[in-house]
Design an enzyme around this catalytic site. Structure first.
Site, PDB file in Angstrom:
ATOM      1  N   GLY A  74      34.908  46.249  28.896  1.00 25.49           N
ATOM      2  CA  GLY A  74      35.951  47.048  29.539  1.00 25.49           C
ATOM      3  C   GLY A  74      35.455  48.318  30.225  1.00 25.49           C
ATOM      4  O   GLY A  74      36.189  49.295  30.322  1.00 25.49           O
TER       5      GLY A  74
ATOM      6  N   HIS B  18      34.213  41.033  41.409  1.00 28.42           N
ATOM      7  CA  HIS B  18      33.113  40.098  41.188  1.00 28.42           C
ATOM      8  C   HIS B  18      31.791  40.797  41.518  1.00 28.42           C
ATOM      9  O   HIS B  18      31.676  41.436  42.571  1.00 28.42           O
ATOM     10  CB  HIS B  18      33.307  38.866  42.095  1.00 28.42           C
ATOM     11  CG  HIS B  18      32.252  37.828  41.882  1.00 28.42           C
ATOM     12  ND1 HIS B  18      32.264  36.980  40.787  1.00 28.42           N
ATOM     13  CD2 HIS B  18      31.138  37.530  42.588  1.00 28.42           C
ATOM     14  CE1 HIS B  18      31.202  36.191  40.853  1.00 28.42           C
ATOM     15  NE2 HIS B  18      30.506  36.498  41.928  1.00 28.42           N
TER      16      HIS B  18
HETATM   17  C1  GRF Z   1      31.977  43.095  35.696  1.00 31.00           C
HETATM   18  O1  GRF Z   1      30.654  43.012  36.125  1.00 31.00           O
HETATM   19  C2  GRF Z   1      32.889  42.340  36.629  1.00 31.00           C
HETATM   20  O2  GRF Z   1      32.463  42.346  37.949  1.00 31.00           O
HETATM   21  C3  GRF Z   1      32.808  40.934  36.078  1.00 31.00           C
HETATM   22  O3  GRF Z   1      32.765  41.120  34.687  1.00 31.00           O
HETATM   23  C4  GRF Z   1      32.179  42.372  34.372  1.00 31.00           C
HETATM   24  C5  GRF Z   1      33.110  43.098  33.439  1.00 31.00           C
HETATM   25  O4  GRF Z   1      32.520  44.206  32.841  1.00 31.00           O
HETATM   26  N1  GRF Z   1      33.897  40.129  36.567  1.00 31.00           N
HETATM   27  P1  GRF Z   1      33.400  45.227  31.996  1.00 31.00           P
HETATM   28  O5  GRF Z   1      34.096  44.448  30.886  1.00 31.00           O
HETATM   29  O6  GRF Z   1      34.379  45.894  32.899  1.00 31.00           O
HETATM   30  O7  GRF Z   1      32.410  46.200  31.408  1.00 31.00           O
END
Ligand code: GRF
Length: 193
Positions: free
Chosen positions: A12, A109
């Site tokens: 998160g 992404h």
């Molecule tokens: C991010 O790199 C996002 O682009 C991908 O998943 C990751 C999530 O990271 N879809 P976080 O949970 O926000 O630290």
């Protein structure tokens, strides 16, 4: 004010960046709900510390993806959600939610789509030896990583960068780009016709 729901499955850090942007006055919107697909996700703690209601889903809920999304949809309505922003959400959103929120489900992404779709985008880009990769914010639809692109930011892969360093650079850009895109949406400056 615009109400966002943030969908998470893991640490998160993007959720945190969105919370921080709101606190700093850089995001004029409410985060009215966090949905976590996993009970163990650290993002739940981040949401609770920010006093944001959390709907915690589990594996059993997703045995039937449509009834899982019906349960989520109820919560979205209860919390008057206008837009859904996925941030590391590892479940597919079904038409139950997509049809109720047309062009209002957003995803981030960690690559420049349409290159390097899928769950290992940073690693795949690193191993492919590309010199430029980046971050994409796009609309979600029924096909993974294929919705309309809303924003992109490039990240240069420097010559001696390790994969971990690239990951760090990508996340840094994500944490700046995602709140900025959500702010544009909240201000009605970004719409898809
Ligand atoms: C991010 O790199 C996002 O682009 C991908 O998943 C990751 C999530 O990271 N879809 P976080 O949970 O926000 O630290």
């Amino acid at each position: 004010m615009t109400n966002f729901a943030i969908f998470i499955s893991g640490s998160g850090t993007n959720l945190q960046a969105i919370i921080d942007a709101q606190r700093a006055g850089n995001l004029d919107a409410n985060i009215s709900l966090v949905v976590s697909s996993r009970p163990g996700a650290y993002g739940i703690t981040r949401a609770q510390e920010a006093n944001i209601p959390v709907l915690v889903m589990n594996k059993e809920d997703y045995a039937d993806p449509q009834s899982a999304d019906t349960k989520i949809l109820d919560a979205l309505h209860t919390h008057n959600v206008d837009y859904v922003a996925m941030a590391g959400y590892m479940r597919k959103v079904t038409p139950v939610i997509l049809d109720a929120f047309p062009s209002k489900v957003i995803n981030i992404h960690p690559a420049l789509l349409p290159s390097f779709k899928g769950a290992h985008a940073i690693e795949d880009a690193y191993k492919a030896g590309v010199k430029i990769t980046g971050v994409t914010v796009h609309l979600a639809n029924e096909e993974y990583d294929k919705g309309t692109i809303l924003a992109q930011e490039a990240v240069r892969v420097e010559q001696h960068m390790t994969q971990d360093e690239l990951e760090e650079a990508i996340h840094k850009v994500e944490h700046e780009l995602y709140p900025r895109v959500l702010q544009s949406i909240a201000h009605g400056q970004l719409c898809v016709e």
